[in-house]
Design a protein around this motif. Structure first.
Motif, mmCIF file in Angstrom:
data_model
loop_
_atom_site.group_PDB
_atom_site.id
_atom_site.type_symbol
_atom_site.label_atom_id
_atom_site.label_comp_id
_atom_site.label_asym_id
_atom_site.label_seq_id
_atom_site.Cartn_x
_atom_site.Cartn_y
_atom_site.Cartn_z
ATOM 1 N N ALA A 204 0.816 -1.210 0.000
ATOM 2 C CA ALA A 204 0.000 0.000 0.000
ATOM 3 C C ALA A 204 0.854 1.267 0.000
ATOM 4 C CB ALA A 204 -0.929 -0.012 1.215
ATOM 5 N N LEU A 205 1.966 1.246 0.724
ATOM 6 C CA LEU A 205 2.780 2.452 0.871
ATOM 7 C C LEU A 205 3.768 2.630 -0.268
ATOM 8 C CD1 LEU A 205 3.185 4.786 2.904
ATOM 9 C CD2 LEU A 205 5.000 3.438 3.957
ATOM 10 N N ALA A 288 5.917 4.256 -11.625
ATOM 11 C CA ALA A 288 4.796 4.265 -10.696
ATOM 12 C C ALA A 288 4.172 5.653 -10.732
ATOM 13 C CB ALA A 288 5.268 3.914 -9.285
ATOM 14 N N GLY A 289 3.024 5.798 -10.086
ATOM 15 C CA GLY A 289 2.381 7.100 -10.023
ATOM 16 C C GLY A 289 3.167 8.064 -9.165
ATOM 17 N N ARG A 296 8.706 6.232 -2.395
ATOM 18 C CA ARG A 296 9.916 5.419 -2.544
ATOM 19 C C ARG A 296 11.165 6.269 -2.340
ATOM 20 N NH1 ARG A 296 8.181 1.886 -7.955
ATOM 21 N NH2 ARG A 296 6.782 0.418 -6.862
ATOM 22 N N LEU A 297 11.172 7.460 -2.900
ATOM 23 C CA LEU A 297 12.328 8.330 -2.717
ATOM 24 C C LEU A 297 12.484 8.740 -1.254
ATOM 25 C CD1 LEU A 297 11.959 10.577 -5.890
ATOM 26 C CD2 LEU A 297 13.666 8.797 -5.493
ATOM 27 N N ARG A 327 3.038 8.985 7.647
ATOM 28 C CA ARG A 327 2.926 7.552 7.342
ATOM 29 C C ARG A 327 4.223 6.818 7.681
ATOM 30 N NH1 ARG A 327 0.106 9.830 2.760
ATOM 31 N NH2 ARG A 327 -2.083 9.189 2.774
ATOM 32 N N PHE A 328 5.346 7.436 7.363
ATOM 33 C CA PHE A 328 6.628 6.789 7.651
ATOM 34 C C PHE A 328 6.970 6.845 9.135
ATOM 35 C CE2 PHE A 328 7.054 7.681 3.101
ATOM 36 C CZ PHE A 328 7.433 6.422 2.658
#
Length: 500
Positions: A204-205, A288-289, A296-297, A327-328
């Protein structure tokens, strides 16, 4: 072993790497079909049928892959390796400012600086150890306001499960290949216990896949430039593919391959089913979107610079930086610095990184000192509209590195090879700053990026001596002391620079 399923993977797209770069990895991923995120025994799908290529194909796949590596250039081979193996670790800056978070829109050039080091070499004048408060537990509830009311706390089991999930997730981000016989094999039961939740969170993330085999766990990561495996060249990658096709984890089986490949395989200790998975599993889609690319970065790189993003990615990060970084914080325990030039996620434990800065060793210490000297000379004035980067004159790099080597080289026990070869020292120190997002090559010269300023703390004076009856008189440092020498050196430079 229990079977776990998660949602389907991202749709395959052609070209690019999720960071707008194309290469061998992009072409390879463009040929791959999308797969479901699963955590099941290798080669077995949720319904018991085999997934991916037949088990008899690893040898043929290894030869095909070896040919691709042999024909690729160094950068293309590195990118292809991240697409096929995805075995790179996350990378984050170390150290957190002790000062409060500044107002939104503050530049790194003028924001809080890092007073962080365990080495006396890097302690500033007036350094006083400050106890860092433990971060609040995730999921903690507010305490009651009544006079006799006891604090409300989550159930111990929920806290333990959250802590275990975070520990397993951090391990997989740092070491995407965990094998039973490898250095992190003791954590394999923990990963199995939380495999379903881990697979769902990672997909999901970040759009990553998690697979489990009888003796391994693998987090499939997306292609990412600049993450070579143990410095392998195209021939080394080709040798790695062929060695994996051998299907043996015995170190003796690696004798015919180059030493770097042998060391890598000895660290991985890949069981046969993992070796087959590495060679035959479909890579993640190369693009990816905007949301997933930005995440990711953030998760994998030290600093995400707004200027380095595509327009849609930049717009997303500018609008959603607080939500994304939260979120992270929940999943991986990372904290954020949101600045005018970009965003950096930091690990308060200084563990979730494959390169350490600050860190031990000659290169890490020299690179940190070099960044400080360059910021001292080039930092824009606080009244200026600070640029994201400034051009560094070559002579300034050479002079600063020469001064640092003279001042600290012998006393700090730096590598004799570097002290004898300043050209190699300069090359590798700048390369480390580049990998950490603090400097960037610009043709034949270099740019100093704004985040470097977080490592140039200004000296803070000691509090004034008290006048009470129990106050001790101020004691002047001895004429030959390190403090007085550093103070004289700092004054001679025309600006208050923190002594190191």
């Amino acid at each position: 072993m229990e079977r776990h399923e998660a949602a389907a993977g991202l749709a395959t797209a052609t070209g690019g790497t999720g960071t707008r770069r194309t290469g061998g990895a992009g072409r390879l991923a463009a040929q791959a079909r999308p797969e479901a995120v699963v955590a099941v025994p290798a080669q077995a799908g949720p319904d018991g049928r085999r997934v991916g290529r037949p088990a008899a194909e690893p040898a043929a796949a290894a030869e095909e892959l070896a040919a691709r590596f042999a024909a690729a250039g160094p950068a293309e081979a590195d990118l292809l390796a991240t697409a096929v193996f995805g075995a790179y670790g996350a990378r984050h800056l170390g150290g957190a400012p002790q000062q409060a978070e500044p107002a939104p829109g503050t530049s790194w050039w003028h924001g809080p600086t890092v007073h962080h080091s365990t080495s006396p070499l890097f302690r500033p004048l007036g350094y006083r150890r400050i106890r860092r408060e433990a971060p609040a537990q995730a999921g903690a509830l507010p305490t009651g306001g009544g006079r006799h009311r006891k604090p409300e706390r989550p159930a111990a089991g929920a806290l333990a499960a959250t802590a275990e999930l975070r520990t397993a997730a951090r391990l997989l981000m740092a070491h995407p290949l965990v094998t039973a016989d490898g250095p992190h094999g003791a954590a394999l039961p923990l990963i199995r216990r939380h495999a379903e939740a881990l697979a769902e969170h990672f997909h999901a993330l970040l759009g990553y896949r998690l697979t489990l085999g009888p003796a391994h766990a693998r987090l499939h990561k997306a292609p990412l430039p600049g993450r070579d495996l143990a410095g392998l060249d195209p021939a080394g990658y080709a040798a790695l593919a062929r060695a994996l096709a051998g299907g043996s984890a015995a170190p003796a089986a690696y004798a015919p391959v180059p030493a770097p490949v042998r060391a890598l395989l000895d660290a991985w200790r890949p069981p046969a089913e993992l070796a087959a998975d590495l060679l035959t599993a479909s890579p993640l889609p190369a693009t990816a979107g905007p949301e997933v690319t930005v995440r990711r970065l953030l998760a994998e790189t030290p600093v995400v610079h707004y200027d380095a993003l595509a327009p849609a990615e930049r717009a997303h990060l500018l609008a959603a930086a607080p939500a994304e970084t939260e979120r992270f914080a929940d999943f991986l325990g990372l904290t954020a610095e949101i600045r005018a030039e970009g965003v950096a996620l930091l690990d308060p434990a200084d563990e979730l990184t494959d390169l350490a800065l600050p860190g031990p060793g000659t290169l890490a210490q020299a690179a940190l000192l070099l960044a400080e000297r360059l910021v001292e000379e080039l930092c824009p004035a606080a009244t200026e509209n600070a640029p994201p980067a400034v051009l560094v004159p070559d002579a300034l790099i050479d002079g600063a590195l020469g001064d640092i080597t003279d001042d600290y080289g012998m006393s700090a026990g730096w590598d004799a090879g570097y002290l004898a070869d300043l050209a190699a020292f300069r090359r590798d120190a700048l390369d480390l700053l580049h990998r950490m997002g603090l400097a960037a090559p610009a043709g034949r010269t270099w740019l100093l990026l704004a985040p470097a300023a977080r490592y140039a703390p200004r000296a803070e004076p000691e509090p004034p001596t008290g006048t009470g009856r129990h106050s001790r008189p101020a004691t002047a440092p001895a004429s030959g002391s390190a403090s007085s020498s550093a103070s004289a050196s700092s004054a001679g430079r025309g600006r208050d620079r923190q002594a190191v």
